[in-house]
Design an enzyme around this catalytic site. Structure first.
Site, PDB file in Angstrom:
ATOM      1  N   ASP A  31       0.781  -1.238   0.000  1.00  0.00           N
ATOM      2  CA  ASP A  31       0.000   0.000   0.000  1.00  0.00           C
ATOM      3  C   ASP A  31       0.815   1.293   0.000  1.00  0.00           C
ATOM      4  O   ASP A  31       0.336   2.318  -0.473  1.00  0.00           O
ATOM      5  CB  ASP A  31      -0.966   0.004   1.193  1.00  0.00           C
ATOM      6  CG  ASP A  31      -2.095  -0.999   1.000  1.00  0.00           C
ATOM      7  OD1 ASP A  31      -2.536  -1.176  -0.148  1.00  0.00           O
ATOM      8  OD2 ASP A  31      -2.542  -1.603   1.982  1.00  0.00           O
TER       9      ASP A  31
ATOM     10  N   TYR B 113     -10.076  -0.489   2.651  1.00  0.00           N
ATOM     11  CA  TYR B 113      -9.521  -0.683   3.983  1.00  0.00           C
ATOM     12  C   TYR B 113      -9.056   0.620   4.594  1.00  0.00           C
ATOM     13  O   TYR B 113      -8.567   1.487   3.899  1.00  0.00           O
ATOM     14  CB  TYR B 113      -8.307  -1.615   3.900  1.00  0.00           C
ATOM     15  CG  TYR B 113      -8.502  -2.845   4.742  1.00  0.00           C
ATOM     16  CD1 TYR B 113      -8.878  -4.034   4.164  1.00  0.00           C
ATOM     17  CD2 TYR B 113      -8.324  -2.788   6.116  1.00  0.00           C
ATOM     18  CE1 TYR B 113      -9.068  -5.161   4.937  1.00  0.00           C
ATOM     19  CE2 TYR B 113      -8.512  -3.921   6.887  1.00  0.00           C
ATOM     20  CZ  TYR B 113      -8.886  -5.104   6.299  1.00  0.00           C
ATOM     21  OH  TYR B 113      -9.073  -6.211   7.069  1.00  0.00           O
TER      22      TYR B 113
END
Ligand SMILES: *[C@@H]1O[C@H](CO)[C@@H](O)[C@H](O)[C@H]1NC(C)=O
Ligand SMILES: *[C@@H]1O[C@H](CO)[C@@H](O)[C@H](O)[C@H]1NC(C)=O
Length: 721
Positions: A363, A451
């Site tokens: 990420d 998320y």
């Protein structure tokens, strides 16, 4: 209108105007629509209630750097952009984009020498740009006016995506009639389509020499939580440089799209509270004398005995630098950590099927952990006494934009105890001594698509730093024909848990790897493993047969500091300064204290794990090297795993009594459960950096207890006046 009210009205009007001015100037930013709504909401809140301490109304146009590590300002970003775009490399280009424009931090020795009031070392920008399909790393001297190419060797992989890359990719499938057709055939109106850009990792030839992304889509019909309504099995490979559809994989047509019912999580969409849910009265922290911390010149945070530099970063999220602690004994400001940040994340999903195997996100390096950090929600993301800091970043075209309220800083009192002791009646001493534990929290929250990651750096007045990661947000789920587990012969074959009708929460892991350049009382440190071993007593020596003994060993080279945690072979891990001892002769140090965590179990030569090899150990120690900051490699996107923390550490360089960097990976295994639907209650874990013989004694011995007379008394209000 009263004069005061009028003035307030005027200032709100002015602030609102300025904000719109700034945002409109950057309205070419693809997601600027979202910013407008946030700004509007904030402006309304201002009118309705007393403003929180600082709901950022700061105009960044005139910011100037005060500290060698201050991020690039709006003016500097503009200067970089104009210097770069007039450079030969860019002038004749058909296409270019800025993937990263950040401060090139001055040499560490130079920063350490710098004192407040000194002129700043010359300001430089580090730029990663793609020009006609080629990646360049450039150094831009803001005072010298020079643009130099930086040689980073031949690395596979691509830079972090720009926000524009991600945005464009989600719309690209619509150029394909075949895609439109299959979406319609599945009963989804194209106007209800929401798509996600999913990094595809590297599995071989197919993922080489082309900057690709996989796009998967969802139905937004009747819900904002489209993540719960996947169009399962439909995957579109898009070339991010040419914006072409490369391939459409259309499986799972027999899998229904899960219902929208009960997927909403927005407060405005909730029906009345369920009858049995008992409400909690409002709660808040009051600081009648104001906060005890200051943020000087935009980035220097000072609280209790701590001082550190804090800045938002597009890739790391936040960077804490030059963390120092003022010794209560002699008032000396002592170095603890030169730099700490989230270096990389790794999130492999555990489903090897066609539409899922590639989901192994990094990420920070792929998406930009800071780019994905949205404005924090005052009163809820952070308490009322929070201070907010904005991020100033460069968009894909190099223009600066402001990510408002990206980081918050606040003092926290959760009712915990700093230290205590009570005497029991046996001694006859009436002693009741207890001290409240108040801490300072630096928080950011990144929403990497579905998320949400909450990262807290919590500073304690006793010198401990706790680094906490919370996971929340929405699961990435898989569509399934099943509506009940009784339809499945073996639930273990689902790759996850049935969370709702036609929805499977797929098993996955989260790893968050922290870069911790510890400088305990100076740069030259050693890594010491303190092993607790069972010793046997000799016959007749003692009624005991066994006891534990602590043995210390100094790691000489990197391989001796590759650590896998083991409950039945326990160690403490100290970073000490062997050149500085306490009064009693112990080397001063800090230890890394793991808490609940998880270890990667994938094959080391599984393609995603080659790229995520920085998670093969929970702890690594490397010699300081300013080119080795990103655990997954400088170019994490689609790389082949040939340049990351694991490969650096294999060089087995010397690390004893040297400037060293500690790397710690916090891990989570996540087997989803029904409570994670439709949005996950936060799950947290943490680790700490704790002083170990750093102080001569308890550093908070003298802190006073709370006294009733000092505390604000808030009465329930019957009316607002
Ligand atoms: C697919 O649908 C979108 C949205 O309706 C439309 O804009 C686009 O032109 C369509 N693509 C093709 C190839 O027809
Ligand atoms: C510093 O890091 C770079 C990138 O990994 C590497 O090429 C170089 O050899 C390293 N230098 C030292 C002294 O280890």
């Amino acid at each position: 209108m009263e004069r005061r009210k009028f003035l307030r009205f005027l200032s709100i009007l002015l602030a609102t105007f300025l904000i719109f001015f700034i945002f409109n100037k950057n309205s070419d930013l693809p997601s600027s629509k979202n910013y407008h709504s946030v700004v509007n909401k904030a402006a309304v809140e201002l009118e309705l209630q007393p403003p929180p301490r600082k709901l950022t109304r700061h105009v960044h146009e005139s910011d100037v750097a005060h500290h060698p590590l201050d991020p690039l300002t709006v003016q500097e970003l503009n200067q970089v952009r104009s210097m770069i775009t007039s450079h030969v490399l860019f002038k004749g280009a058909k296409y270019y984009a800025f993937h990263s424009v950040v401060l090139e931090e001055p040499l560490k020795t130079r920063v350490i020498r710098w004192k407040e009031g000194d002129p700043l070392p010359s300001r430089k920008a580090s730029v990663i740009a793609r020009v006609d399909g080629v990646t360049h790393v450039l150094r831009v001297g803001l005072s010298s006016g020079r643009v130099e190419k930086v040689d980073v060797g031949k690395l596979s992989g691509y830079p972090t995506m720009t926000i524009e890359d991600m945005n464009t990719a989600t719309f690209t499938p619509l150029v394909s009639a075949e895609f439109n057709q299959t979406v319609k055939e599945r009963g989804v109106d194209l106007k209800d389509l929401a798509c996600l850009p999913i990094s595809l990792g590297w599995y071989g030839k197919k993922e080489e020499n082309r900057r690709l992304i996989k796009v998967q889509c969802y139905s937004m019909e009747d819900t904002a939580n489209f993540y719960m309504r996947p169009i399962e099995g439909l995957t579109v490979i898009v070339d991010m440089d040419t914006n072409q559809v490369v391939e459409i994989s259309d499986n799972g047509r027999d899998i229904p799209i899960p219902k929208a019912a009960n997927t909403e999580y927005r407060f405005s969409a909730q029906k009345k509270l369920r009858q049995k849910l008992k409400p909690i009265n409002p709660i808040s922290i009051e600081q009648s004398k104001g906060p005890s911390f200051t943020v000087e010149n935009g980035h220097m945070v000072k609280w209790a005995n701590w001082e550190f530099h804090l800045k938002p970063d597009p890739r790391a999220g936040v960077i804490i630098s030059r963390a120092m602690f003022r010794d209560p004994d002699n008032g000396e400001l002592r170095n603890v950590m030169y730099k700490g940040m989230t270096s990389e994340l790794f999130v492999p999903y555990m489903d090897p099927s066609d539409a899922w195997y590639f989901k192994t996100y990094m990420d920070a390096g792929e998406y930009g952990f800071g780019l994905e950090a949205m404005p924090l929600d005052p009163l809820n993301d952070c308490p009322r006494n929070a201070y907010y800091m904005d991020g100033v970043f460069a968009a894909g075209d190099g223009r600066p934009y402001v990510r408002s309220n990206m980081v918050c800083v606040f003092e926290s009192y959760t009712g915990d105890i700093g230290w205590r002791h009570s005497e029991s009646p046996i001694t006859g001493l009436e002693i009741r001594e207890a001290r409240p534990k108040v801490t300072l929290v630096v928080r950011m929250a990144a929403s990497v698509a579905n998320y949400d990651y909450i990262v807290d750096w919590e500073f304690q007045s006793d010198g401990l730093i706790k680094i906490k990661v919370g996971l929340s947000g929405i699961l990435m789920v898989k569509g399934t024909p099943y509506t009940n587990t009784n339809q499945v012969s073996n639930q273990e074959d689902l790759y996850g848990t049935l969370l709702s009708e036609n929805v499977i929460g797929v098993i996955h892991d989260h790893y968050i790897t922290f870069y911790l350049d510890m400088d305990v009382d100076g740069s030259d440190n050693s890594f010491v493993k303190v092993n607790l071993q069972r010793q046997q007593t000799s016959p007749g020596e003692s009624p005991r047969t066994s006891y534990l003994k602590a043995t210390r060993s100094v790691a000489k080279t990197e391989k001796e500091a590759q650590i896998k945690l083991k409950l039945y072979d326990p160690y403490e891990f100290h970073v000490v300064n062997p050149n500085k001892k306490t009064r009693l002769g112990n080397p001063v140090g800090y230890k890394v204290v793991p808490a609940g965590t998880a270890a990667i179990l994938l094959d080391h030569d599984d393609p995603p794990q080659r790229r995520g090899a920085f998670t093969n150990n929970q702890i690594w120690v490397t010699p300081y090297n300013r080119s080795e900051e990103w655990a997954g490699g400088l170019f994490a996107y689609q790389n082949q795993g040939e340049d990351n923390l694991a490969t650096w550490s294999e060089r087995d360089r010397e690390i004893e009594n040297k400037d060293i960097v500690l790397w710690y990976t916090l891990g989570f295994h996540h087997i989803p459960c029904q409570e994670d639907f439709p949005i996950m209650p936060t799950v947290s874990s943490s680790f700490s950096l704790k002083p170990v013989n750093f102080f001569e004694r308890n550093p908070i011995l003298e802190i006073p207890p709370n006294f009733e007379k000092d505390l604000p008394v808030c009465q329930p209000a019957t009316s607002t006046s």
